[in-house]
Design a protein around this motif. Structure first.
Motif, mmCIF file in Angstrom:
data_model
loop_
_atom_site.group_PDB
_atom_site.id
_atom_site.type_symbol
_atom_site.label_atom_id
_atom_site.label_comp_id
_atom_site.label_asym_id
_atom_site.label_seq_id
_atom_site.Cartn_x
_atom_site.Cartn_y
_atom_site.Cartn_z
ATOM 1 N N SER A 69 -28.212 -103.094 65.056
ATOM 2 C CA SER A 69 -29.439 -103.602 65.667
ATOM 3 C C SER A 69 -29.216 -103.978 67.131
ATOM 4 N N ARG A 70 -28.144 -104.707 67.416
ATOM 5 C CA ARG A 70 -27.871 -105.141 68.793
ATOM 6 C C ARG A 70 -27.530 -103.963 69.692
ATOM 7 N N ALA A 71 -26.722 -103.042 69.180
ATOM 8 C CA ALA A 71 -26.321 -101.896 69.997
ATOM 9 C C ALA A 71 -27.530 -101.027 70.339
ATOM 10 N N ALA A 152 -25.318 -94.142 80.502
ATOM 11 C CA ALA A 152 -24.741 -92.965 79.848
ATOM 12 C C ALA A 152 -23.477 -93.312 79.062
ATOM 13 N N PHE A 153 -22.710 -94.298 79.547
ATOM 14 C CA PHE A 153 -21.448 -94.644 78.891
ATOM 15 C C PHE A 153 -21.671 -95.381 77.572
ATOM 16 N N LYS A 154 -22.546 -96.380 77.558
ATOM 17 C CA LYS A 154 -22.923 -97.106 76.339
ATOM 18 C C LYS A 154 -21.713 -97.708 75.627
ATOM 19 N N ALA A 155 -21.171 -98.766 76.199
ATOM 20 C CA ALA A 155 -19.998 -99.411 75.607
ATOM 21 C C ALA A 155 -20.297 -100.000 74.235
ATOM 22 N N ASN A 156 -21.481 -100.568 74.052
ATOM 23 C CA ASN A 156 -21.803 -101.182 72.761
ATOM 24 C C ASN A 156 -21.872 -100.139 71.651
ATOM 25 N N THR A 157 -22.464 -98.999 71.949
ATOM 26 C CA THR A 157 -22.557 -97.938 70.947
ATOM 27 C C THR A 157 -21.191 -97.352 70.637
ATOM 28 N N ARG A 158 -20.339 -97.240 71.648
ATOM 29 C CA ARG A 158 -18.976 -96.751 71.426
ATOM 30 C C ARG A 158 -18.188 -97.711 70.524
ATOM 31 N N ASN A 159 -18.321 -99.006 70.777
ATOM 32 C CA ASN A 159 -17.614 -99.983 69.951
ATOM 33 C C ASN A 159 -18.175 -100.019 68.527
ATOM 34 N N LEU A 160 -19.480 -99.776 68.402
ATOM 35 C CA LEU A 160 -20.063 -99.687 67.072
ATOM 36 C C LEU A 160 -19.457 -98.522 66.296
ATOM 37 N N ARG A 161 -19.287 -97.377 66.916
ATOM 38 C CA ARG A 161 -18.688 -96.237 66.242
ATOM 39 C C ARG A 161 -17.246 -96.536 65.827
ATOM 40 N N LEU A 162 -16.504 -97.233 66.656
ATOM 41 C CA LEU A 162 -15.143 -97.618 66.286
ATOM 42 C C LEU A 162 -15.147 -98.532 65.058
ATOM 43 N N LEU A 163 -16.112 -99.447 65.004
ATOM 44 C CA LEU A 163 -16.228 -100.320 63.835
ATOM 45 C C LEU A 163 -16.567 -99.508 62.590
#
Length: 280
Positions: A69-71, A152-163
């Protein structure tokens, strides 16, 4: 029981958020809410919803639901521009001086939430997430172009994928992991995800299926038969019974009138005519 309730609450949280954004396009393969999968019927791509699988425990499922939700709100929920999805993170980054600091602080708070999973992240994964936040912060410092790069980088979405990948690695059944390993990469489901079609929700909102007749058409119920006034007038009155006068079970009757047995001499009483005092 509590575990099932927790997972149900996490799915309801995701569905409530998805209903607000289901008209938007899918934001790539890392979209927290939606995905494009191949329809097995016609081979075309279709948009589906991403739900949390049952093998993830209640505590970690709630964290994953909140992270998605946050990402999505920070990275994708607002609009498209030049093929890039923008969220509130990009808008906050436009604030001079403090915008990028606030953006980095929000990303760090999401990182702290990820660390609360029961399975743990591990030092290597935590370092990887922090690098994503630092790179995103550095890109945002560049005026204007940096804001586009940040979106374009989207750090939150990248960290979500790692989780998601971490939760799959720990909780997904080994047999399922082996089965997916033999699949083509484009056919594998995204990590920590099961797909739900939009049509499934529509079917849940519909009532029971209609009844069908032998010819395949829908059977229309027949209207209830109502006796006419003449039929009610010509019908002979029911004979009175001795005893208490009731028609209950103890008197050999029921609420519905018992059929007369002709062989036992029970016949309908003849209809009376004229006044009460006259006899023929």
């Amino acid at each position: 029981m509590a575990n099932a309730i927790g997972k149900y609450a996490a799915k309801k949280l995701l569905r409530k958020q998805m209903d607000r954004y289901k008209t938007k396009e899918v934001g790539g393969d890392k979209d927290p809410y939606f995905a494009m999968v191949k329809n097995p019927r016609n081979g075309k791509m279709k948009k589906v919803k991403k739900q949390i699988p049952d093998y993830i425990p209640e505590h970690d499922a709630k964290i994953l639901a909140k992270m998605r939700s946050r990402a999505y709100k920070l990275d994708m929920c607002l609009f498209n521009f030049m093929g890039i999805r923008f969220g509130w993170s990009s808008v906050i980054g436009l604030i001079p001086a403090f915008g990028d600091v606030i953006d980095a602080l929000l990303a760090f708070l999401l990182f702290l939430r990820c660390r609360k999973v029961e399975c743990g992240l591990g030092n290597g994964l935590e370092l990887y997430m922090m690098i994503n936040i630092i790179v995103d912060f550095g890109i945002g410092l560049v005026p204007f172009i940096g804001d586009l790069g940040d979106a374009a980088f989207k750090a939150n979405t990248r960290n979500l994928r790692l989780l998601e990948e971490r939760l799959d690695k720990v909780y997904k059944p080994k047999a399922q992991q082996q089965a997916e390993a033999s699949m083509r990469p484009e056919d594998r489901p995204q990590p920590a995800t099961v797909y739900e079609d939009f049509s499934d929700e529509d079917n849940d909102m519909k009532g029971p299926p209609p009844a069908y007749d032998g010819s395949g058409g829908v059977r229309v119920p027949q209207p209830a038969r109502v006796r006419s006034e003449r039929e009610r007038r010509d019908e002979p009155p029911a004979p009175k019974r001795s005893g208490t006068g009731g028609r209950g079970w103890l008197n050999g009757g029921s609420k519905r009138e018992r059929e007369r047995d002709v062989e036992m001499g029970e016949v309908d009483a003849p209809a009376r005519s004229g006044t009460r005092g006259s006899r023929r």
